[in-house]
Design a protein around this motif. Structure first.
Motif, PDB file in Angstrom:
ATOM      1  N   UNK A   1      79.453 108.797  19.025  1.00  0.00           N
ATOM      2  CA  UNK A   1      80.003 108.639  20.359  1.00  0.00           C
ATOM      3  C   UNK A   1      79.372 107.441  21.087  1.00  0.00           C
ATOM      4  N   UNK A   2      80.266 106.651  21.661  1.00  0.00           N
ATOM      5  CA  UNK A   2      79.843 105.360  22.181  1.00  0.00           C
ATOM      6  C   UNK A   2      78.987 105.539  23.423  1.00  0.00           C
ATOM      7  N   UNK A   3      77.690 105.730  23.225  1.00  0.00           N
ATOM      8  CA  UNK A   3      76.825 105.978  24.376  1.00  0.00           C
ATOM      9  C   UNK A   3      75.749 104.925  24.508  1.00  0.00           C
ATOM     10  N   UNK A   4      75.881 103.827  23.807  1.00  0.00           N
ATOM     11  CA  UNK A   4      74.912 102.758  24.003  1.00  0.00           C
ATOM     12  C   UNK A   4      75.204 102.075  25.344  1.00  0.00           C
ATOM     13  N   UNK A   5      74.149 101.874  26.156  1.00  0.00           N
ATOM     14  CA  UNK A   5      74.351 101.257  27.474  1.00  0.00           C
ATOM     15  C   UNK A   5      74.211  99.748  27.428  1.00  0.00           C
ATOM     16  N   UNK A   6      73.994  99.210  26.278  1.00  0.00           N
ATOM     17  CA  UNK A   6      73.811  97.769  26.138  1.00  0.00           C
ATOM     18  C   UNK A   6      75.066  97.036  26.593  1.00  0.00           C
ATOM     19  N   UNK A   7      74.919  96.122  27.569  1.00  0.00           N
ATOM     20  CA  UNK A   7      76.111  95.377  27.990  1.00  0.00           C
ATOM     21  C   UNK A   7      76.498  94.337  26.939  1.00  0.00           C
ATOM     22  N   UNK A   8      77.721  93.867  27.032  1.00  0.00           N
ATOM     23  CA  UNK A   8      78.126  92.744  26.186  1.00  0.00           C
ATOM     24  C   UNK A   8      77.739  91.468  26.923  1.00  0.00           C
ATOM     25  N   UNK A   9      76.893  90.658  26.307  1.00  0.00           N
ATOM     26  CA  UNK A   9      76.305  89.533  27.034  1.00  0.00           C
ATOM     27  C   UNK A   9      77.089  88.247  26.899  1.00  0.00           C
ATOM     28  N   UNK A  10      78.230  88.304  26.241  1.00  0.00           N
ATOM     29  CA  UNK A  10      78.918  87.033  25.971  1.00  0.00           C
ATOM     30  C   UNK A  10      79.334  86.303  27.240  1.00  0.00           C
ATOM     31  N   UNK A  11      79.532  87.056  28.326  1.00  0.00           N
ATOM     32  CA  UNK A  11      79.930  86.370  29.557  1.00  0.00           C
ATOM     33  C   UNK A  11      78.743  85.981  30.432  1.00  0.00           C
ATOM     34  N   UNK A  12      77.547  86.468  30.099  1.00  0.00           N
ATOM     35  CA  UNK A  12      76.367  86.189  30.913  1.00  0.00           C
ATOM     36  C   UNK A  12      75.501  85.090  30.313  1.00  0.00           C
ATOM     37  N   UNK A  13      75.362  85.123  29.015  1.00  0.00           N
ATOM     38  CA  UNK A  13      74.478  84.172  28.346  1.00  0.00           C
ATOM     39  C   UNK A  13      75.290  83.182  27.537  1.00  0.00           C
ATOM     40  N   UNK A  14      74.737  81.993  27.407  1.00  0.00           N
ATOM     41  CA  UNK A  14      75.404  81.030  26.531  1.00  0.00           C
ATOM     42  C   UNK A  14      74.992  81.307  25.096  1.00  0.00           C
ATOM     43  N   UNK A  15      75.730  80.682  24.200  1.00  0.00           N
ATOM     44  CA  UNK A  15      75.449  80.889  22.796  1.00  0.00           C
ATOM     45  C   UNK A  15      73.995  80.500  22.480  1.00  0.00           C
ATOM     46  N   UNK A  16      73.584  79.344  23.055  1.00  0.00           N
ATOM     47  CA  UNK A  16      72.237  78.867  22.753  1.00  0.00           C
ATOM     48  C   UNK A  16      71.188  79.826  23.289  1.00  0.00           C
ATOM     49  N   UNK A  17      71.451  80.371  24.477  1.00  0.00           N
ATOM     50  CA  UNK A  17      70.494  81.314  25.056  1.00  0.00           C
ATOM     51  C   UNK A  17      70.318  82.542  24.172  1.00  0.00           C
ATOM     52  N   UNK A  18      71.423  82.997  23.593  1.00  0.00           N
ATOM     53  CA  UNK A  18      71.342  84.169  22.712  1.00  0.00           C
ATOM     54  C   UNK A  18      70.460  83.858  21.513  1.00  0.00           C
ATOM     55  N   UNK A  19      70.691  82.706  20.883  1.00  0.00           N
ATOM     56  CA  UNK A  19      69.874  82.345  19.721  1.00  0.00           C
ATOM     57  C   UNK A  19      68.405  82.183  20.113  1.00  0.00           C
ATOM     58  N   UNK A  20      68.185  81.646  21.318  1.00  0.00           N
ATOM     59  CA  UNK A  20      66.802  81.439  21.756  1.00  0.00           C
ATOM     60  C   UNK A  20      66.098  82.777  21.984  1.00  0.00           C
ATOM     61  N   UNK A  21      66.820  83.700  22.592  1.00  0.00           N
ATOM     62  CA  UNK A  21      66.179  84.984  22.877  1.00  0.00           C
ATOM     63  C   UNK A  21      65.884  85.721  21.570  1.00  0.00           C
ATOM     64  N   UNK A  22      66.717  85.501  20.578  1.00  0.00           N
ATOM     65  CA  UNK A  22      66.440  86.122  19.271  1.00  0.00           C
ATOM     66  C   UNK A  22      65.153  85.548  18.690  1.00  0.00           C
TER      67      UNK A  22
END
Lengths: 591, 172, 249, 55
Positions: C212-233
């Motif tokens: 059951x879909x209960x993960x509260x993790x938002x989808x960050x594609x609209x908040x972070x840029x692609x580069x920011x995602x790779x950097x945070x990883x």
């Protein structure tokens, strides 16, 4: 001699059924031949209206119940002659009259079951024709000619059975004894042939062959008979029948043991229970391999069907199966441990039991650890997900394969120690022989664990399951090599006879548990075999359009199987009681 | 009679345990209802409807997701299928008649053995025969519209342009 | 005496099963413990009743309690206590039903393709484009990881915590708890492409088996840029000292 | 005296035997271990064994 009464009035059903089947098949064959090669129609497309409705009665449940009863009885009556002939043969070879006595006794108390097999078969046929007329018409249009074989086998089986049974006392000496044995083998051949014919109908419904995509029959009956699952199913059922017959005979002996009043009676039934359970467990060991072949053929026929079987809905069914087989092994081990007391040296080996028990139980726990754990939310929170760091690896196939092999290996060790309980080897190299065996076991355990852990978790997935083959090979090697060493060491050794009858009453319940579990497990596996067809009468060819086409849940199936088991076992007990009445008059009652 | 009652009670207890375990301990999972005769109630009128039908068939009636999963490894993953389709046409093992990506996908659905992705053939045939059935065969029984919808769905998950024409437009 | 031994052996195994939960914070699920204990008790019972002496020794105290005339008082006390204990346990079970059990996959299989930022990412073989700098230009790599840290503390830290242990300020409002990144059993087991997918698509992007879909993790594609995602990883691995799994193993 | 000597001799004999059996045990572990290893490799290389599960 009044006890023969119920038996005397039953034979007519035995003769009537084959005669009727013969007439019916002749009529069917004529129909089929008259229609000519162009007469084969595609499988009918049905609608809910094509199924006769009877208020308050579930057609599927009725057919399921009748089929289950028939299969149980059939397995039992096919197993009894196999069992009897094996014992008779061993008796002739070993020149030991005990085997003969047990074989005859077991055949005598089971004889009523033959009639009941025919009766339940008739009920099943009637139920099928009433509730699923179009399916039966379709199957008959293809398998009409095979009904002739069925009737012939039935005829021969009946004739052989009566010769075998009633001739037992009269053909007891010399050449006549060998002739009697030959009749027994003929009885088994015709019985097995009978099963093979019936298996063709069942397997055709799962993996149809000899028909085109629309279900129109190509005219080659052999092709339809020899479909994907026919041979593996024949093997699987044949082996399982032996195991089943052994387990029921064991339970029968256990029950008589509990009630035996004389020392002699206890010894006799103790020995019978031991021999029967040995046959049952011996036949149980190759069963997984027959099962693998069956599964492989299901996959090769249809990946879809294979995945339905092993994954998804039915994944939990195999956890249930693991629990039951684990219980079987525990019970078998317990029976052997209790048997240490039968031999003079057994007491010295009792101290090893707890270590064997730890390994067997631990393997058992690993075996039924589910891959998908059932968690409360607070547990899921603490673990941080479904995957448990310690239990997770135990849910995977490599762990389970390793566990099964350990279980087999240590059950075999129980058996070895049990044999040692009454035999002390005296060859000069005893110590070295023991060291050799211990080394063999150690190396095998190391190899099996290494294969399971290394290939299971540290290499890519291709090896994951392939490693089960060398694991099984290791186990088999240990069993054979140990028996050879044991045999060499036992030459010239001091051997005390087992003191049959020196068994605690508790141990007999292990035999009863084995029989009950077997029955239940057969019902459950029968359910899954049938259920993976899902909403098809004949898989991918003829759809089930009735209101009950959906696949029932495991919980529902378990309830049906339990009800069936209770009814079946009650009837079996009644049959034994019927057969036992005569014996009490003859032997003056030690039962 | 005492031993009869005892053994009967013991047997019933064992059966009861197995029943209890199967009914209450393992999680209750109900197998799905048999799929309805046809997922397509009418002809889809828009691309959105076509895609919705495709996804429904892919996961439901077509049972594609049963084998085409990433974990199972029984069949190639399909999420990039339309991307690689074009390249397949010129690969040496290709023996079919397709001319473009869409017709390749169509062919893969109705004649899976035309091209077998290396490693996924039926064992013993040296990769010559695919274990997948013709989706028009009765075990799955997709209609022409449903096949087109699945192709459109595959193109959409692969992120390429959807070339499948809507039924109306094809008729014109 | 043997009865005490019987209880002690079973208690030992029970403690063994409870230990991971009490000591390491990774409890063995109660459903599993119940099943295990059932078979452990059965096995211990079997092993202890192989011989008649063993069985008698085990059951003698019970038999004497039930039959011995001199122990009538103990018997009466027992017969009062038993129903009370039964009633209490039933009451305990019925007043604390707890939320239902659930079947949920924490690391569901990723899809083959992710569509984000107007592009199509094939997850198979997808590498972190910034990872190469680690060897080529360690100074620049450090800088990127630091920038990833900034992204983290502006966006992720509220739930996943200042120490990246999944225990941020809001963490206890979530169920399931946010994923910790420390330790060797979360991101150390995953490839960077997996993290990319989970960050970009969040809870809403989970496939059905993750539900059951209960993960509260938002989808960050609209908040972070692609580069920011790779950097945070980069930051997540760098800070926790974990290594991502590569496509080679 | 003789008895004592005899028991000492017996003890020596026993410990020698124990030594020998231990060696036999180790040798058989190694021997069978090597045999199993060969068996494993042979079976892994045999074709078509992973017929049931393809992954």
């Amino acid at each position: 001699m009044t006890h023969r009464g119920p038996l005397r009035c039953l034979p007519p059903t035995r003769w009537l059924v084959p005669v009727l089947a013969l007439l019916a098949s002749a009529a069917l064959a004529q129909d089929v031949l008259a229609a000519g090669p162009s007469g084969y129609a595609p499988a009918p497309v049905l609608s809910p209206g094509d199924y006769p409705a009877i208020r308050g009665l579930s057609p599927r449940l009725a057919v399921w119940f009748a089929a289950q009863m028939h299969v149980w009885f059939a397995a039992f009556v096919l197993a009894v002659p196999i069992f009897a002939v094996i014992l008779e043969f061993v008796g002739v070879v070993k020149k030991d009259a005990r085997y003969d006595r047990v074989a005859y006794e077991f055949l005598r108390v089971s004889i009523t079951a033959f009639s009941l097999t025919a009766v339940t078969g008739g009920i099943l046929l009637a139920a099928l024709i009433v509730f699923y007329p179009d399916l039966m018409k379709y199957l008959a249009s293809i398998f009409g000619p095979t009904a002739l074989f069925y009737a012939l086998f039935f005829f021969f089986e009946t004739a052989a059975l009566y010769t075998y049974y009633y001739g037992w006392k009269r053909m007891a000496e010399g050449r006549l004894k060998l002739l009697h044995l030959a009749v027994g083998i003929g009885l088994n051949l015709s019985g097995t042939g009978l099963m093979f014919v019936a298996n063709a109908w069942v397997t055709f419904m799962m993996t149809p062959a000899g028909v085109d995509a629309a279900g129109a029959f190509g005219g080659n009956v052999w092709e339809a008979v020899n479909n994907h699952l026919w041979s593996p199913m024949n093997l699987h059922r044949f082996v399982a029948n032996i195991a089943y017959g052994g387990s029921i005979a064991g339970a029968y002996a256990a029950y008589r043991f509990l009630g035996a009043s004389s020392e002699e009676g206890r010894a006799h039934y103790d020995w019978m229970g031991y021999t029967a359970s040995l046959i049952a467990i011996g036949a149980l060991l190759p069963l997984p391999f027959a099962g693998y072949w069956l599964t492989a053929e299901i996959y090769s026929f249809s990946q879809q069907m294979g995945i339905t079987l092993m994954g998804g809905v039915f994944a939990w069914l195999f956890i249930v199966q693991a629990v039951i087989i684990g219980a079987l092994f525990l019970a078998a081990n317990y029976y052997l441990w209790c048997g240490f007391g039968r031999g003079g040296y057994g007491a010295g080996y009792l101290k090893y039991v707890k270590y064997i028990a730890v390994v067997v139980a631990a393997s058992f726990l690993v075996w039924f650890t589910p891959h998908t754990l059932i968690l409360t939310p607070s547990e899921a929170r603490a673990i941080g997900g479904q995957y448990h760091p310690y239990l997770g690896p135990l849910g995977l196939m490599p762990a389970k394969n390793t566990a099964v092999n350990m279980m087999l290996l240590f059950t075999f060790l129980s058996f070895l120690l049990y044999r040692r309980a009454h035999r002390r080897p005296v060859v000069p190299w005893v110590k070295y022989g023991n060291a050799l065996q211990a080394g063999l076991f150690t190396a095998a355990v190391a190899n099996i664990s290494f294969l399971g852990v290394y290939y299971g978790y540290f290499t890519n997935t291709v090896y994951k399951v392939a490693s089960s083959v060398p694991q099984v090979a290791t186990t088999l090697f240990v069993i054979v090599a140990c028996l050879v060493i044991e045999w060499l060491m036992a030459r010239g050794g001091r051997s005390e006879d087992f003191k049959w009858g020196r068994m605690p009453e508790r141990s007999q319940y292990a035999l009863i548990l084995i029989a009950v579990s077997f029955t239940w497990l057969m019902g459950l596996m029968g359910f899954v075999r049938s259920a993976i067809r899902q909403h098809w009468h004949v898989y991918s060819v003829m759809k089930d359009a009735s209101a009950e086409a959906f696949t029932p849940s495991i919980a529902y199936a378990a309830k049906v199987v339990s009800a069936g088991t209770v009814v079946f076992l009650a009837i079996i007990v009644f049959i034994f009681w019927l057969g036992g009445m005569g014996q009490e008059k003859e032997a003056g009652g030690d039962g | 009679m005492g031993r009869f009652v005892k053994t009967a009670a013991f047997s019933l207890f064992i059966i009861g345990l197995y029943t209890f375990y199967s009914v209450f301990v393992i999680p209750p999972i109900n197998p799905g209802e048999p799929p309805s005769e046809s997922a397509a109630s009418g002809e889809p009128a828009t691309i959105v409807e076509l895609l919705a039908l495709g996804e429904e068939v892919y996961n439901g009636k077509g049972a594609c997701a049963l084998c085409h999963t990433r974990e199972g490894g029984r069949a190639p993953a399909l999420e990039g299928s339309a991307l690689v389709a074009k390249a397949r046409l010129s690969s040496p093992g290709y023996s079919g008649k397709a001319v473009d990506a869409e017709s390749y996908l169509y062919e893969s659905l109705v004649d899976p053995s035309a091209y077998v992705v290396p490693g996924y053939g039926v064992s013993g045939t040296d990769g010559g025969v695919s274990p997948m059935p013709d989706v028009r065969a009765s075990s799955i029984g997709l209609s022409e519209t449903e096949i087109r919808a699945v192709i459109a769905y595959l193109q959409s998950v692969s992120g390429v342009e959807i070339t499948v024409a809507l039924p109306e437009r094809r008729r014109e | 005496m043997r009865l005490i031994k019987f209880l002690a052996v079973n208690l030992f195994f029970y403690a063994l099963l409870k230990a991971p939960g009490l000591l390491a914070g990774k409890p063995v699920p109660s459903s599993v413990i119940t099943m295990y204990m059932f078979f452990i008790v059965m096995t211990v019972l079997l092993v202890m009743t192989i011989t008649d002496e063993g069985a008698n020794g085990l059951f003698a105290p019970i038999r004497s309690l039930l039959e011995d005339p001199s122990r009538a008082l103990a018997r009466k006390v027992l017969f009062v206590l038993l129903p009370v204990a039964a009633a209490l346990s039933v009451q305990y079970l019925s007043t604390d039903p707890g939320p239902p059990f659930e079947l949920r996959s924490a690391h569901p299989a990723p899809p083959g393709v992710v569509r984000a930022y107007g592009k199509v990412y094939e997850l198979d073989g997808l590498e972190n484009p910034l990872r190469a700098l680690e060897k080529e230009n360690p100074a620049a790599f450090k800088e990127l990881a630091r920038e990833g840290g900034e992204v983290y503390f502006r966006n992720c830290f509220f739930c996943h915590g200042a120490r990246l242990d999944g225990r941020g300020h809001y963490a206890y409002a979530m169920d399931p708890l946010p994923m910790p990144f420390t330790g060797s059993d979360t991101i150390a087991q995953l490839k960077e492409s997996y993290l990319f997918w989970r960050i970009v698509k969040g809870g809403p992007g989970l496939p059905r088996e993750g539900g059951p879909n209960i993960s509260s993790m938002p989808a960050w594609e609209n908040e972070l840029t692609e580069e920011e995602v790779w950097k945070v990883i980069l930051f997540l691995y760098d800070y926790t000292g974990n290594r991502p799994r590569s496509w080679k193993d | 005296m003789a008895l004592e000597a005899g028991s000492v001799a017996m003890q020596e004999q026993n410990s020698a035997l124990r030594m020998k059996t231990t060696l036999a045990f180790i040798a058989s572990v190694l021997g069978f271990g090597a045999l199993f290893l060969v068996l494993d490799l042979l079976l892994f290389n045999a074709q078509g064994l992973s017929f049931v599960f393809k992954g």
